[in-house]
Design a protein around this motif. Structure first.
Motif, PDB file in Angstrom:
ATOM      1  N   ASP A  82      59.353  34.132  76.320  1.00 54.74           N
ATOM      2  CA  ASP A  82      59.219  33.095  77.350  1.00 54.74           C
ATOM      3  C   ASP A  82      60.054  31.866  76.990  1.00 54.74           C
ATOM      4  N   LEU A  83      59.900  31.377  75.756  1.00 58.43           N
ATOM      5  CA  LEU A  83      60.585  30.146  75.358  1.00 58.43           C
ATOM      6  C   LEU A  83      62.098  30.308  75.314  1.00 58.43           C
ATOM      7  N   ARG A  84      62.574  31.463  74.870  1.00 56.26           N
ATOM      8  CA  ARG A  84      64.016  31.630  74.693  1.00 56.26           C
ATOM      9  C   ARG A  84      64.774  31.700  76.022  1.00 56.26           C
ATOM     10  N   GLN A  85      64.058  31.690  77.139  1.00 57.32           N
ATOM     11  CA  GLN A  85      64.722  31.518  78.432  1.00 57.32           C
ATOM     12  C   GLN A  85      65.334  30.128  78.551  1.00 57.32           C
ATOM     13  N   TYR A  86      64.712  29.162  77.830  1.00 51.44           N
ATOM     14  CA  TYR A  86      65.087  27.766  77.988  1.00 51.44           C
ATOM     15  C   TYR A  86      65.877  27.217  76.798  1.00 51.44           C
ATOM     16  N   GLN A  87      65.382  27.495  75.597  1.00 55.89           N
ATOM     17  CA  GLN A  87      65.965  26.918  74.392  1.00 55.89           C
ATOM     18  C   GLN A  87      65.941  27.946  73.261  1.00 55.89           C
ATOM     19  N   PRO A  88      66.776  27.744  72.230  1.00 58.36           N
ATOM     20  CA  PRO A  88      66.807  28.705  71.116  1.00 58.36           C
ATOM     21  C   PRO A  88      65.491  28.755  70.336  1.00 58.36           C
ATOM     22  N   VAL A  89      65.141  29.948  69.916  1.00 63.55           N
ATOM     23  CA  VAL A  89      64.068  30.167  68.947  1.00 63.55           C
ATOM     24  C   VAL A  89      64.753  30.697  67.688  1.00 63.55           C
ATOM     25  N   ILE A  90      64.654  29.943  66.594  1.00 58.86           N
ATOM     26  CA  ILE A  90      65.372  30.286  65.362  1.00 58.86           C
ATOM     27  C   ILE A  90      64.381  30.809  64.325  1.00 58.86           C
ATOM     28  N   GLY A  91      64.628  32.000  63.821  1.00 55.09           N
ATOM     29  CA  GLY A  91      63.821  32.571  62.753  1.00 55.09           C
ATOM     30  C   GLY A  91      64.513  32.374  61.412  1.00 55.09           C
ATOM     31  N   VAL A  92      63.736  32.071  60.385  1.00 51.21           N
ATOM     32  CA  VAL A  92      64.263  31.882  59.034  1.00 51.21           C
ATOM     33  C   VAL A  92      63.460  32.751  58.078  1.00 51.21           C
ATOM     34  N   VAL A  93      64.154  33.635  57.357  1.00 46.58           N
ATOM     35  CA  VAL A  93      63.518  34.447  56.308  1.00 46.58           C
ATOM     36  C   VAL A  93      64.238  34.092  55.014  1.00 46.58           C
ATOM     37  N   ALA A  94      63.539  33.427  54.113  1.00 48.43           N
ATOM     38  CA  ALA A  94      64.240  32.867  52.951  1.00 48.43           C
ATOM     39  C   ALA A  94      63.586  33.186  51.613  1.00 48.43           C
ATOM     40  N   GLY A  95      62.399  33.783  51.611  1.00 46.32           N
ATOM     41  CA  GLY A  95      61.689  33.939  50.351  1.00 46.32           C
ATOM     42  C   GLY A  95      61.522  35.372  49.912  1.00 46.32           C
ATOM     43  N   SER A  96      60.801  35.542  48.821  1.00 43.38           N
ATOM     44  CA  SER A  96      60.653  36.863  48.207  1.00 43.38           C
ATOM     45  C   SER A  96      59.653  37.760  48.940  1.00 43.38           C
TER      46      SER A  96
END
Length: 223
Positions: A82-96
């Motif tokens: 729903d949200l990504r119709q309007y603005q970016p949704v950014i996922g971050v995977v950074a840990g172990s």
């Protein structure tokens, strides 16, 4: 859950604590994340261009919560779409801990995905695969092997992540800011079904497929 701004842009951030029960997601935590995303979408419908950042360190659904946890993750998926119709949704995977289970699908639904070398991304975790398929198929203690298949570098080189950076707060922040300012992607990854089916069809499954073969398949697109 936090709300504020990055580079002057309205942002909501949802972070999963990987050190608590392996970052597993249950009914209440899932409802908080889904609710934050739903409110961000409502902001956009009211003229406030709120973006979202998801810090994903999670093994997926909290097994003891069973269907309630699964339902919460489904709500998160719907809220991202729903949200990504309007603005970016950014996922971050950074840990172990990495990002596995239903939340790996959430990562795939994000407009952009940022990973580090330490990151891992997969539907099933190494121990689950070993338990079901056996040690000869997948040795969960063989760290170089695991990272060669599901690690951040491999996922970036095989087209399943958009940015690959060092495990450094400043660099991660810079990349997130760039992606926020970049706006929506021309074509969401989860809508490129035909593209990925073509890639799978191009792989020769007769011999055992190694990580280098998968990377080579995507190198032309990166160059």
């Amino acid at each position: 859950i936090a709300k504020g701004s990055i580079a002057g842009l309205p942002v909501v951030i949802a972070a999963i604590e990987g050190n608590f029960q392996g970052g597993s997601l249950g009914e209440v935590g899932g409802a908080k994340m889904a609710g934050a995303l739903e409110l961000a979408a409502e902001d956009n419908r009211n003229g406030i261009p709120t973006r979202a950042i998801l810090l994903l360190e999670t093994g997926g659904v909290r097994l003891q919560e069973a269907n309630l946890g699964l339902a919460a993750i489904a709500d998160i998926h719907a809220a991202i779409v729903d949200l990504r119709q309007y603005q970016p949704v950014i996922g971050v995977v950074a840990g172990s801990v990495g990002c596995f289970g239903g939340m790996s699908i959430a990562a795939g639904l994000c407009s952009y995905l940022l990973v580090t070398r330490e990151a891992r991304l997969g539907l099933n975790g190494p121990q689950v695969i070993e338990q079901e398929a056996g040690l000869e198929e997948y040795d969960s203690r063989d760290r170089p092997f695991i990272w060669s298949l599901t690690g951040g570098e491999q996922r970036f080189n095989s087209g399943l992540a958009d940015r690959y950076v060092a495990d450094d707060v400043v660099q991660i922040q810079q990349q997130i800011t760039e992606l926020l300012q970049q706006g929506l992607p021309e074509n969401q990854r989860s809508r490129q079904v035909d593209h990925y089916l073509e890639r799978l069809a191009a792989l020769n499954a007769e011999p055992q497929i190694d990580p280098a073969t998968v990377r080579d398949l995507y190198q032309g697109e990166r160059s």
